[in-house]
Write an enzyme that holds these catalytic residues in place. Sequence first.
Site, short mmCIF file in Angstrom:
data_model
loop_
_atom_site.label_atom_id
_atom_site.label_comp_id
_atom_site.label_asym_id
_atom_site.label_seq_id
_atom_site.Cartn_x
_atom_site.Cartn_y
_atom_site.Cartn_z
N CYS A 9 0.81 -1.21 0.00
CA CYS A 9 0.00 0.00 0.00
C CYS A 9 0.85 1.27 0.00
CB CYS A 9 -0.92 -0.01 1.22
SG CYS A 9 -2.35 1.10 1.05
N ASP A 127 -5.96 -3.15 11.58
CA ASP A 127 -4.83 -2.24 11.53
C ASP A 127 -4.48 -1.74 12.92
OD1 ASP A 127 -2.83 -0.68 10.44
OD2 ASP A 127 -4.15 0.41 9.07
#
Length: 203
Positions: A9, A127
Amino acid sequence: MEPLFVKICGLRTERDVTAAVEAGADAVGFVFAESPRRVEAALVRELVRAVPEHVLTVGVFRRQPLEEVRALTVASGVRAVQLHGDEGSEYYAALRQPGRTLVRAVAARDSQWRHDNGLGEDLLLLDAPAPGAGVAWDWSAPDFAAPGGRWLLAGGLTVENVWAAVAATGAWGVDVSSGVERERGVKDPELITSFVREARSEA
């Protein structure tokens, strides 16, 4: 056994994307939220043209208006939307369409870290409390209970710890950004290659 799903990412350049694809990543992410890694939709549209069909292209958003998310998704050409926030079922429903993958990102200690809340996401991402900060959370804690379904582990993953993190949690996939950077916001192709290799190692 299904291979570990790997998402790289925070990509911003053609070199980043090429490195991720050549390393064998299953998904590449582009950040549209406020971040040192933020990119413009026009640039992302150019970058995704070089991404093979089997690699998922993901737009990352954080607490942004629905119309903004919808417009950036269309303008950039990404095939998946990753949402960091408290969006409700109507928000998800408005973004759902054939061929689009919806990813719901939550803090690892959030009470809503399962697939059974009725929002209808395709993937769940656990996360760290501060996404993109490169700070790991305690995935080895005795009280950690892995969510059901297809879920990605994120937050402070690096070449050095990714295998242990997957072994400890049984994650279906992993997501990395700062862990493959030589400085904040600048990806390192060698680290990308090493991360994918280590994540899928069986040693």
